[in-house]
Scaffold this motif. Structure first.
Motif, PDB file in Angstrom:
ATOM      1  N   LYS A 139       0.747   4.198  -2.869  1.00 24.43           N
ATOM      2  CA  LYS A 139       0.392   5.585  -2.608  1.00 24.43           C
ATOM      3  C   LYS A 139       1.421   6.539  -3.215  1.00 24.43           C
ATOM      4  O   LYS A 139       1.070   7.561  -3.806  1.00 24.43           O
ATOM      5  N   THR A 149      -9.712   0.896   0.776  1.00 25.98           N
ATOM      6  CA  THR A 149      -9.012  -0.130   1.554  1.00 25.98           C
ATOM      7  C   THR A 149      -8.504   0.400   2.880  1.00 25.98           C
ATOM      8  O   THR A 149      -8.639  -0.246   3.920  1.00 25.98           O
ATOM      9  N   THR A 150      -7.910   1.603   2.843  1.00 24.79           N
ATOM     10  CA  THR A 150      -7.259   2.145   4.039  1.00 24.79           C
ATOM     11  C   THR A 150      -8.134   3.091   4.839  1.00 24.79           C
ATOM     12  O   THR A 150      -7.864   3.345   6.010  1.00 24.79           O
ATOM     13  N   VAL A 207       0.811  -1.210   0.000  1.00 29.25           N
ATOM     14  CA  VAL A 207       0.000   0.000   0.000  1.00 29.25           C
ATOM     15  C   VAL A 207       0.849   1.267   0.000  1.00 29.25           C
ATOM     16  O   VAL A 207       0.556   2.222  -0.728  1.00 29.25           O
ATOM     17  N   SER A 208       1.904   1.292   0.803  1.00 26.02           N
ATOM     18  CA  SER A 208       2.724   2.505   0.908  1.00 26.02           C
ATOM     19  C   SER A 208       3.340   2.872  -0.428  1.00 26.02           C
ATOM     20  O   SER A 208       3.318   4.039  -0.850  1.00 26.02           O
ATOM     21  N   GLU A 216      -8.229   6.156   4.271  1.00 21.24           N
ATOM     22  CA  GLU A 216      -7.481   7.403   4.328  1.00 21.24           C
ATOM     23  C   GLU A 216      -7.449   8.051   2.949  1.00 21.24           C
ATOM     24  O   GLU A 216      -7.450   7.372   1.923  1.00 21.24           O
TER      25      GLU A 216
END
Length: 333
Positions: A263, A289-290, A259-260, A292
């Protein structure tokens, strides 16, 4: 000469550049350069020690198609992302709690090694690499054995310490500073012949990045996200701000559940092109998903969300292929 290796990291669709060069996965830049120069000298057809023209041809093929690309990867900016892939592979294998099958005695010995895994790893590698390319007909088997050893090491270490090997010089990871390059190194050159794979013939292109994008799309269509990332990374060496490359990179990392990194590349894609369709869809998936927000919200994001719905009012996620099912599969290859 076929280069189909299905052992070690290769079995997980990761080209083991360290095994090709005969180096540990935490080798520093100096060791990489020193080893490459030695192999380049030994495998060159003018200096390869053999009376057989066929063996000279094989040695030159290994040099041009395996050794040179391995060195280009490990000496460049993209090494940081490659190290992250290795690190995540080690963590994932350790988390699964199963031992990957290995054929070589060296890898089996490392599996049984005691607490001093680093010393055992270095000793085993030294034995395997001393005459790695002495018999060119056994070269691929040697690479396969080395890759099994590297795989076991990553498993035993759970990927720890791998990323540190690329933390200095040209090997620094892009994830540490997505928008500002490190002051300790020069920005990558825009477009030179060295940036292109040796196997890629020079021909007029709408963009020099197009071949990398095309190959990455093919790999993504086959769910081979690791190789897609490597292709896109090479494309970004030529054009570091290419929105298409960053958008596809975000997709590939999202598919790998990184994920990181997803992004980072989605944000870069949208900085260059706020309407990048792939990046907007990955952004939407990441936010769902997050929970955020990924970057600043825009009308483009909203329009992407609405366009994701078909005439029946159902979103792409509810269709058979999932959110990205229609992006690369079926008739939209």
């Amino acid at each position: 000469m076929s280069f189909n290796i299905q052992r070690g990291l290769f079995k997980y669709d990761i080209t083991d550049h360290y095994a090709i060069l005969g180096l540990p996965v935490n080798a520093d830049n100096s060791a990489i350069r020193k080893r490459y120069l030695k192999l380049a000298r030994n495998l060159h057809p003018d200096t390869y020690r053999t009376e057989s023209d066929a063996d000279k041809e094989k040695a030159n093929e290994i040099l041009s198609k395996l050794v040179n690309p391995a060195y280009e990867t490990l000496k460049g900016k993209g090494r940081g992302e490659y190290q992250i892939i290795l690190e995540q592979t080690g963590k994932r294998l350790a988390g699964e709690g199963t031992t990957p099958p290995v054929e070589g005695e060296a890898a089996k010995a490392l599996l049984k090694a005691g607490s001093n895994i680093d010393a055992a790893y270095q000793t085993i590698l030294q034995k395997l690499t001393t005459n790695q390319y002495k018999s060119i007909n056994k070269a691929l088997d040697q690479i396969a054995q080395l890759s099994e050893v590297n795989l076991v090491y990553l498993l035993r270490k759970q990927g720890q310490g791998v990323r540190k090997a690329a933390s200095s010089g040209a090997g620094a990871s892009q994830s540490s500073s997505p928008s500002t390059p490190s002051s300790s190194r020069k920005p990558a050159a825009k477009s030179t012949s060295q940036n292109k794979p040796q196997s890629e013939p020079e021909q007029p292109q709408a963009s020099p990045v197009d071949p990398y994008v095309r190959r990455a799309n093919e790999y993504i269509g086959k769910n081979n996200f690791s190789k897609a990332i490597l292709e896109l990374r090479d494309g970004l060496k030529i054009d570091p701000n290419n929105s298409t490359c960053h958008g596809l990179m975000g997709l590939a990392y999202f598919k790998q559940k990184q994920v990181s990194m997803a992004k980072v590349h989605v944000k870069k894609a949208l900085q260059s092109d706020a309407n990048n369709e792939t990046a907007l869809k990955v952004k939407q998936a990441l936010e769902k998903t997050t929970g955020e927000s990924v970057g600043s919200k825009s009308t483009s994001s909203k329009s992407s969300s609405s366009s994701a719905k078909g005439k029946s009012g159902k979103s792409e996620k509810s269709s058979g292929g999932g959110m990205f099912g229609g992006l690369f599969g079926g008739k939209k290859k």
